[in-house]
Design a protein around this motif. Sequence first.
Motif, PDB file in Angstrom:
ATOM      1  N   GLU A  27       0.661  -1.304   0.049  1.00 40.32           N
ATOM      2  CA  GLU A  27      -0.028  -0.150   0.089  1.00 40.32           C
ATOM      3  C   GLU A  27       0.956   1.107   0.040  1.00 40.32           C
ATOM      4  O   GLU A  27       0.632   2.232  -0.492  1.00 40.32           O
ATOM      5  N   ARG A  28       1.923   1.175   0.878  1.00 42.58           N
ATOM      6  CA  ARG A  28       2.897   2.539   1.032  1.00 42.58           C
ATOM      7  C   ARG A  28       3.272   2.741  -0.621  1.00 42.58           C
ATOM      8  O   ARG A  28       3.436   3.955  -0.903  1.00 42.58           O
ATOM      9  N   VAL A  29       3.882   1.538  -1.063  1.00 42.90           N
ATOM     10  CA  VAL A  29       4.747   2.049  -2.217  1.00 42.90           C
ATOM     11  C   VAL A  29       3.804   2.462  -3.600  1.00 42.90           C
ATOM     12  O   VAL A  29       3.976   3.242  -4.238  1.00 42.90           O
ATOM     13  N   PHE A  30       2.384   1.572  -3.521  1.00 44.75           N
ATOM     14  CA  PHE A  30       1.440   2.022  -4.610  1.00 44.75           C
ATOM     15  C   PHE A  30       0.853   3.316  -4.318  1.00 44.75           C
ATOM     16  O   PHE A  30       0.650   4.070  -5.320  1.00 44.75           O
ATOM     17  N   HIS A  36       5.238   9.965  -7.110  1.00 42.91           N
ATOM     18  CA  HIS A  36       6.498  10.024  -7.556  1.00 42.91           C
ATOM     19  C   HIS A  36       6.853   8.933  -8.441  1.00 42.91           C
ATOM     20  O   HIS A  36       5.879   7.876  -8.812  1.00 42.91           O
ATOM     21  N   ASN A  37       7.466   9.226  -9.624  1.00 43.91           N
ATOM     22  CA  ASN A  37       7.794   8.337 -10.728  1.00 43.91           C
ATOM     23  C   ASN A  37       8.687   7.098 -10.358  1.00 43.91           C
ATOM     24  O   ASN A  37       8.329   6.203 -11.134  1.00 43.91           O
ATOM     25  N   ALA A  38       9.051   6.903  -9.419  1.00 45.90           N
ATOM     26  CA  ALA A  38      10.046   5.896  -9.112  1.00 45.90           C
ATOM     27  C   ALA A  38       9.960   5.598  -7.642  1.00 45.90           C
ATOM     28  O   ALA A  38      10.547   6.451  -6.812  1.00 45.90           O
ATOM     29  N   VAL A  39       9.382   4.585  -7.130  1.00 44.85           N
ATOM     30  CA  VAL A  39       9.363   4.111  -5.790  1.00 44.85           C
ATOM     31  C   VAL A  39       9.886   3.024  -5.282  1.00 44.85           C
ATOM     32  O   VAL A  39       9.457   1.913  -6.144  1.00 44.85           O
ATOM     33  N   VAL A  40      10.751   2.823  -4.268  1.00 48.36           N
ATOM     34  CA  VAL A  40      11.087   1.592  -3.758  1.00 48.36           C
ATOM     35  C   VAL A  40      11.016   1.478  -2.317  1.00 48.36           C
ATOM     36  O   VAL A  40      11.010   2.430  -1.685  1.00 48.36           O
ATOM     37  N   PRO A  41      10.527   0.243  -1.810  1.00 46.72           N
ATOM     38  CA  PRO A  41      10.646   0.054  -0.401  1.00 46.72           C
ATOM     39  C   PRO A  41      12.015  -0.386   0.216  1.00 46.72           C
ATOM     40  O   PRO A  41      12.913  -0.903  -0.536  1.00 46.72           O
ATOM     41  N   GLY A  42      12.374   0.299   1.412  1.00 43.66           N
ATOM     42  CA  GLY A  42      13.666  -0.112   2.157  1.00 43.66           C
ATOM     43  C   GLY A  42      13.698   0.070   3.247  1.00 43.66           C
ATOM     44  O   GLY A  42      12.850   0.637   4.302  1.00 43.66           O
ATOM     45  N   ALA A  99      18.706  -1.319   2.676  1.00 47.36           N
ATOM     46  CA  ALA A  99      18.424  -2.623   2.238  1.00 47.36           C
ATOM     47  C   ALA A  99      17.086  -2.666   1.471  1.00 47.36           C
ATOM     48  O   ALA A  99      16.069  -2.326   1.817  1.00 47.36           O
ATOM     49  N   ILE A 100      17.363  -2.544   0.103  1.00 44.00           N
ATOM     50  CA  ILE A 100      16.133  -2.447  -0.743  1.00 44.00           C
ATOM     51  C   ILE A 100      15.317  -3.459  -1.158  1.00 44.00           C
ATOM     52  O   ILE A 100      16.004  -4.549  -1.508  1.00 44.00           O
ATOM     53  N   GLN A 101      14.017  -3.547  -1.262  1.00 45.79           N
ATOM     54  CA  GLN A 101      13.157  -4.609  -1.457  1.00 45.79           C
ATOM     55  C   GLN A 101      12.289  -4.393  -2.666  1.00 45.79           C
ATOM     56  O   GLN A 101      12.523  -3.579  -3.491  1.00 45.79           O
ATOM     57  N   THR A 102      11.324  -5.132  -2.694  1.00 51.76           N
ATOM     58  CA  THR A 102      10.163  -5.091  -3.934  1.00 51.76           C
ATOM     59  C   THR A 102       8.938  -5.367  -3.216  1.00 51.76           C
ATOM     60  O   THR A 102       8.765  -5.987  -2.070  1.00 51.76           O
ATOM     61  N   PRO A 103       7.921  -4.706  -3.821  1.00 51.35           N
ATOM     62  CA  PRO A 103       7.832  -4.348  -5.292  1.00 51.35           C
ATOM     63  C   PRO A 103       8.295  -2.816  -5.386  1.00 51.35           C
ATOM     64  O   PRO A 103       8.193  -1.942  -4.601  1.00 51.35           O
ATOM     65  N   GLN A 104       9.042  -2.552  -6.607  1.00 47.39           N
ATOM     66  CA  GLN A 104       9.413  -1.380  -7.125  1.00 47.39           C
ATOM     67  C   GLN A 104       8.383  -0.994  -8.132  1.00 47.39           C
ATOM     68  O   GLN A 104       8.294  -1.837  -8.976  1.00 47.39           O
ATOM     69  N   VAL A 105       8.116   0.314  -8.288  1.00 50.17           N
ATOM     70  CA  VAL A 105       6.876   0.961  -8.967  1.00 50.17           C
ATOM     71  C   VAL A 105       7.733   2.160  -9.623  1.00 50.17           C
ATOM     72  O   VAL A 105       8.255   2.927  -9.148  1.00 50.17           O
ATOM     73  N   ILE A 124      12.716   6.326  -1.692  1.00 57.29           N
ATOM     74  CA  ILE A 124      12.545   5.090  -0.881  1.00 57.29           C
ATOM     75  C   ILE A 124      11.292   5.567   0.246  1.00 57.29           C
ATOM     76  O   ILE A 124      11.263   6.701   0.837  1.00 57.29           O
ATOM     77  N   VAL A 125      10.397   4.380   0.350  1.00 51.90           N
ATOM     78  CA  VAL A 125       9.347   4.396   1.526  1.00 51.90           C
ATOM     79  C   VAL A 125       9.753   3.254   2.285  1.00 51.90           C
ATOM     80  O   VAL A 125      10.485   2.031   1.943  1.00 51.90           O
ATOM     81  N   PRO A 126       9.472   3.271   3.546  1.00 50.88           N
ATOM     82  CA  PRO A 126       9.672   2.266   4.788  1.00 50.88           C
ATOM     83  C   PRO A 126       9.105   0.821   4.095  1.00 50.88           C
ATOM     84  O   PRO A 126       7.972   0.912   3.628  1.00 50.88           O
ATOM     85  N   GLY A 127      10.064  -0.020   3.994  1.00 49.50           N
ATOM     86  CA  GLY A 127      10.055  -1.242   3.817  1.00 49.50           C
ATOM     87  C   GLY A 127       9.587  -2.265   5.150  1.00 49.50           C
ATOM     88  O   GLY A 127       8.679  -1.405   5.981  1.00 49.50           O
ATOM     89  N   ASP A 128       9.829  -3.346   5.156  1.00 46.06           N
ATOM     90  CA  ASP A 128       9.459  -4.251   6.485  1.00 46.06           C
ATOM     91  C   ASP A 128      10.689  -5.381   6.519  1.00 46.06           C
ATOM     92  O   ASP A 128      10.927  -5.937   5.352  1.00 46.06           O
TER      93      ASP A 128
END
Length: 275
Positions: free
Chosen positions: A134-137, A143-149, A199-205, A238-242
């Motif tokens: 939800e955060r990433v989407f 933003h044009n490029a978003v990744v969780p981390g 540390a970068i995760q997915t989904p990346q949008v 970068i938005v908060p991952g988990d």
Amino acid sequence: MGTPRIVVIIPAAGAGRRYAESGGDYGAVRWKLEEDLGGRSVLQRSVELFGGQGPGSAWVVGIVVAGPHEAGVFSEFRDRHADKLGLLGAKICRGGVTHRYETVAAALAEVPGSATHIAVHDAARPCTPAEVIERVFEAAAKHNAVVPGVEVSDTIKRAGEEAGEEEEADPLAAILGAAPRKARPRVVRETLDRRGLFAIQTPQVFEAGLLRRAYAQMDLASTDDAGLVERLGEQVVIVPGDPRNIKITRMGDLTLARAIMGVKGGGGREAHKKF
């Protein structure tokens, strides 16, 4: 920018060598995406995050799963997974020959022009919490490029050569097909400053046109899709991952994934043969 219309690409063509080589104590011998998570395969669990009633389904207008490239292997892959994944709204295509970026590029060709955004999610990340998706989407609407981390909390050291001499190979173990030798100690070259490291995760949008531009570059070598976007000079947010959003890379990760999801394994039978 409005509500994103997202097509999710799930690259599933990799051989999983590190998983197979981690061997030994955990007992798993099959391709990691076929491993059982409570009666469903790792691959199906990952697709379920975005299809059916999954946490990302409200934004998703399509899913493309890119399987193995070799014709015979792909045919078997399609026979095993097409029906179940099709019920989740996913289509299957052949992936790349050698590299992950080849597989993503093959799936990218299957994404319709009506998609405003394209997400890329690791097939071996079945535990992604709903709030991360939800955060990433939601951020993709701004933003044009978003990744969780996740911020790196451990001390990070760069290692060099192995310490000590190579152990003498056991010829009997080689004949019997025993697990590969254990990892040798490594010499520390330097300790890195962890401030600002994630540390970068997915989904990346990504905005669809931006990701297509990124994949139009000559050099596509990168550890993730955001790296290709960064190469264009574009901003990646970068938005908060988990920490629960693990990627199943070695056999021990499968045990952890089952614990996170609260499910059991299938006692040795492939998940796709259970129904």
